[in-house]
Design a protein around this motif. Structure first.
Motif, PDB file in Angstrom:
ATOM      1  N   PHE A  75       0.857  -1.188   0.000  1.00  0.00           N
ATOM      2  CA  PHE A  75       0.000   0.000   0.000  1.00  0.00           C
ATOM      3  C   PHE A  75       0.889   1.232   0.000  1.00  0.00           C
ATOM      4  N   LYS A  76       0.734   2.065  -1.033  1.00  0.00           N
ATOM      5  CA  LYS A  76       1.510   3.294  -1.132  1.00  0.00           C
ATOM      6  C   LYS A  76       0.551   4.472  -1.059  1.00  0.00           C
ATOM      7  N   MET A  77       0.988   5.509  -0.365  1.00  0.00           N
ATOM      8  CA  MET A  77       0.117   6.674  -0.196  1.00  0.00           C
ATOM      9  C   MET A  77       0.951   7.930  -0.041  1.00  0.00           C
ATOM     10  N   ARG A  78       0.507   9.007  -0.656  1.00  0.00           N
ATOM     11  CA  ARG A  78       1.098  10.333  -0.460  1.00  0.00           C
ATOM     12  C   ARG A  78       0.064  11.178   0.270  1.00  0.00           C
ATOM     13  N   ARG A  79       0.402  11.640   1.423  1.00  0.00           N
ATOM     14  CA  ARG A  79      -0.588  12.386   2.200  1.00  0.00           C
ATOM     15  C   ARG A  79      -0.911  13.725   1.530  1.00  0.00           C
ATOM     16  N   ARG A  80      -2.174  14.071   1.592  1.00  0.00           N
ATOM     17  CA  ARG A  80      -2.726  15.325   1.070  1.00  0.00           C
ATOM     18  C   ARG A  80      -2.602  15.459  -0.447  1.00  0.00           C
TER      19      ARG A  80
END
Length: 103
Positions: A75-80
């Motif tokens: 799971f990859k995520m970039r906040r905002r």
């Protein structure tokens, strides 16, 4: 008696009667295979070390099963930034039982 073998880019310490899961190799269930990349063989105080492989040493094993490991979730995520990426992976394996070590 034990041996250190190399298969699938990894090294394993094995003894007769042990079961282990290695990277998948093309062999049918129930067949006998020979692993000839033996790095070291030891028995009690005496140890034979190859440079890098031990000449004439073999490990025989029986293929018990072909299968797949449990799923690994990536799971990859970039906040905002409204970016999320989901991935999954299941690695194939071959389960073997060591039947003999010949130095």
């Amino acid at each position: 008696m034990y041996a250190v073998i190399k298969t699938g880019g990894k090294q394993y310490r094995v003894a007769a009667g042990e079961k282990l899961k290695i990277e998948q190799i093309p062999a049918d269930v129930g067949t006998e295979i020979t692993l000839d990349q033996v790095l070291m063989v030891g028995e009690g105080e005496s140890v034979k070390i190859g440079s890098p492989m031990l000449a004439g040493a073999k490990v025989t094993a029986k293929v018990i099963a072909q299968g797949r490991h449990p799923k690994v979730t990536i799971f990859k995520m970039r906040r905002r930034k409204h970016y999320q990426k989901h991935q999954g992976h299941r690695q194939n394996f071959t389960e073997i039982e060591i039947s003999g070590i010949a130095a």
